[in-house]
Scaffold this active site. Structure first.
Site, short mmCIF file in Angstrom:
data_model
loop_
_atom_site.label_atom_id
_atom_site.label_comp_id
_atom_site.label_asym_id
_atom_site.label_seq_id
_atom_site.Cartn_x
_atom_site.Cartn_y
_atom_site.Cartn_z
CB CYS A 152 -1.99 -3.43 7.99
SG CYS A 152 -3.13 -3.15 6.64
CB CYS B 52 -0.90 0.01 1.23
SG CYS B 52 0.07 0.00 2.74
FE1 FES Z 1 -1.16 0.24 4.41
FE2 FES Z 1 -2.65 -0.93 6.15
S1 FES Z 1 -3.26 -0.26 4.20
S2 FES Z 1 -0.55 -0.53 6.28
#
Ligand code: FES
Length: 123
Positions: free
Chosen positions: A103, A34
């Protein structure tokens, strides 16, 4: 998506947020999935994590997992802290939704990197 009460608690009231100016070790990692980033700072005394803080530019699950990671790591020896896995953290939080498991990588990785950073400096 369902989050456990514990996740929500750590998201709303994260423990050990901040930076340690004269940290003995710092670990900074990015999440390739992400793009979120995280730093963990540690103070070490007698081979134990005496103090630990974190800063993140990340989602709620990253904040909650790192908050829990710092709680788990505080007071542990460096060897013990090296064995903390993302699964331990997720279990301690009462589980994470599967799409959010990535995450929790950030926290464990940043912790381990901070310890390695400290050990590297000592050599
Ligand atoms: Fe990036 Fe959770 S979406 S760490």
């Amino acid at each position: 998506m369902m989050y456990s009460e514990k996740v929500l608690d750590h998201f709303r009231n994260p423990r050990n947020v901040g930076e340690i100016e004269d940290a003995d070790g710092v670990g900074s990692v990015g999440n390739p999935v992400c793009g979120d980033v995280m730093s963990i700072y540690i103070k070490v005394k007698d081979d134990k994590i005496e103090d630990i803080k974190f800063k993140t530019f990340g989602c709620g699950a990253a904040i909650a997992t790192t908050s829990m990671t710092t709680e788990l790591a505080k007071g542990k020896t460096l060897d013990e802290a090296m064995t903390i896995t993302r699964q331990d953290v997720a279990d301690e939080l009462g589980g994470l939704p599967p799409v959010k498991m990535h995450c929790s990588n950030l926290a464990a990785d940043a912790l381990h990197e901070a310890i390695e950073n400290y050990r590297g400096k000592k050599k």
